[in-house]
Design an enzyme around this catalytic site. Structure first.
Site: not given
Ligand SMILES: *Cc1c(COP(=O)(O)O)cnc(C)c1O
Length: 388
Positions: A56, A109, A181, A206
């Site tokens: 882990r 988001y 973010d 992404k």
């Molecule tokens: C898609 C996204 C997330 C979340 O990512 P996941 O891996 O789909 O949980 C967080 N912040 C932004 C800006 C995003 O576009």
């Protein structure tokens, strides 16, 4: 290394986290799968004296990705997490305790908003949403218990660029953490920690994943927050697999060339869309004349392939006819893969209002030939007109 002693990020992308000597010269760290780690004797067990102590807590593939991200972010430490949303939620849980107050960008988001309004609230942390363009004016929203400011720049769906250094300056002076973010720009095009963030959040899902086959997130911390981040990660039992780390590393190595192409195609599409009679405006900070363009030029070193389009007033049926017949733009959530996507935007705001002249769509410019994408959209606009 360059003359000023600082390695360029493209070089870091290609080299960081590689330990081929430890793996028979193999270039990429192989996929390790492990739960139990065997210790040679009691003394070593009692001292936890092994490079890895329990599955882990990591294995060589996991560490390879952690090390690469830490180098790329210029961070003290990085933890890998099961999704981008978990990275946003985890960063908030690292920064806030019961009784604290969080300032959250109104353009965050949507699932991050839901985490704050429902889960975080249950643990006694209150959230106030703020205008993402507030800059240093955020000082007026601080309460004595404000422990963190969360930025997302550019904002989800509407792409407002935030003055992160100004907001970070206020947060630092008040003893609050700055969470960013940074998924849109990636660490390649926005140095989150150098711009004042304490915790840099990334949806690896992404652009780092880049191939639409991976869910992952990370939080990278500076020295001030590294110990708290590691303690939280360990106590919460958070873990990502070596298989997924291998995929993320594979994506990371080509991030720079992919982003360059995504940005070029996005700019080509954005400029073309600006000239279309069906389009009211394009929301893309890399575009000259965008409200966030000056800040983008000041603080970013590039863009990605994701942008918004505000159409002129059109019926739902007309927009549906346009989107349903597209050949190269997939219809679906997430983005950052090699393929083009398009979705209607469902904009949720509570502190500000986004005044749209017509329906808003979000486009992800993939790696296809821009000519084919433009031809596809041209036919889409013909369907839109025919259905109007
Ligand atoms: C898609 C996204 C997330 C979340 O990512 P996941 O891996 O789909 O949980 C967080 N912040 C932004 C800006 C995003 O576009």
């Amino acid at each position: 290394m360059t003359a000023d002693g600082k390695e360029k990020k493209e070089t870091t992308l290609a080299s960081a986290g590689r330990e081929s000597k430890a793996h028979f010269g193999v270039v990429n760290t192989p996929v390790y799968r492990a739960s139990t780690i065997l210790y040679p004797d009691i003394a070593r067990l009692e001292a936890r004296d092994m490079p890895f102590t329990y599955g882990r807590r990591g294995n060589p593939t996991v560490k390879s990705l952690e090390d690469a991200v830490t180098a790329l972010e210029g961070a003290a430490r990085t933890v890998l997490l099961p999704s981008g949303l978990n990275a946003a939620a985890s960063a908030i849980l690292v920064a806030c305790s019961a009784g604290d107050h969080l300032l959250m960008a109104d353009t965050c988001y949507a699932p991050t908003r839901s985490f704050c309004d429902k889960t975080l609230k249950r643990f006694g942390v209150e959230t106030t949403y703020y205008d993402p363009t507030i800059g240093a004016g955020i000082a007026a929203l601080f309460q004595p218990n404000t422990r963190a400011v969360f930025c997302e720049s550019p904002g989800s769906l509407t792409f407002e660029v935030q003055d992160v250094p100004a907001i970070a300056g206020v947060a630092r002076a008040r003893g609050a953490a700055l969470l960013l973010d940074n998924t849109w720009a990636t660490p390649l095009h926005y140095p989150a920690l150098a711009r004042g963030a304490d915790l840099s959040i990334q949806a690896v899902t992404k652009y780092i994943g880049g191939h639409s086959d991976l869910m992952m997130g990370y939080v990278a911390a500076n020295e001030r927050y590294a110990a708290r981040l590691l303690e939280y990660h360990d106590n919460a039992g958070l873990y990502v697999s070596g298989d997924d780390c291998f995929l993320a590393l594979r994506g990371l190595r080509t991030l720079a060339v992919r982003l360059k192409r995504h940005q070029e195609t996005a700019l080509t599409l954005a400029r073309w869309l600006q000239g279309r009679p069906e389009v009211s405006r394009v929301l893309y900070p890399a575009l000259e004349g965008d409200p966030g363009h000056d800040l983008w030029r000041r603080d970013f070193t590039g863009a990605c392939g994701l942008f918004g389009v505000v159409l002129k007033p059109a019926s739902k049926a007309a927009v549906t006819a346009m989107i349903d017949g597209l050949a190269h733009f997939g219809l679906g959530f997430s983005w950052g893969g090699y393929e083009s996507l398009l979705v209607p935007a469902d904009i949720k705001r509570s502190a500000t209002r986004f005044a749209a002249e017509g329906p808003v769509i979000r486009i992800h410019a993939g790696l296809e030939a821009p000519e084919d994408l433009i031809a596809d959209l041209t036919l889409g606009f013909e369907r839109l007109k025919a259905a109007s």
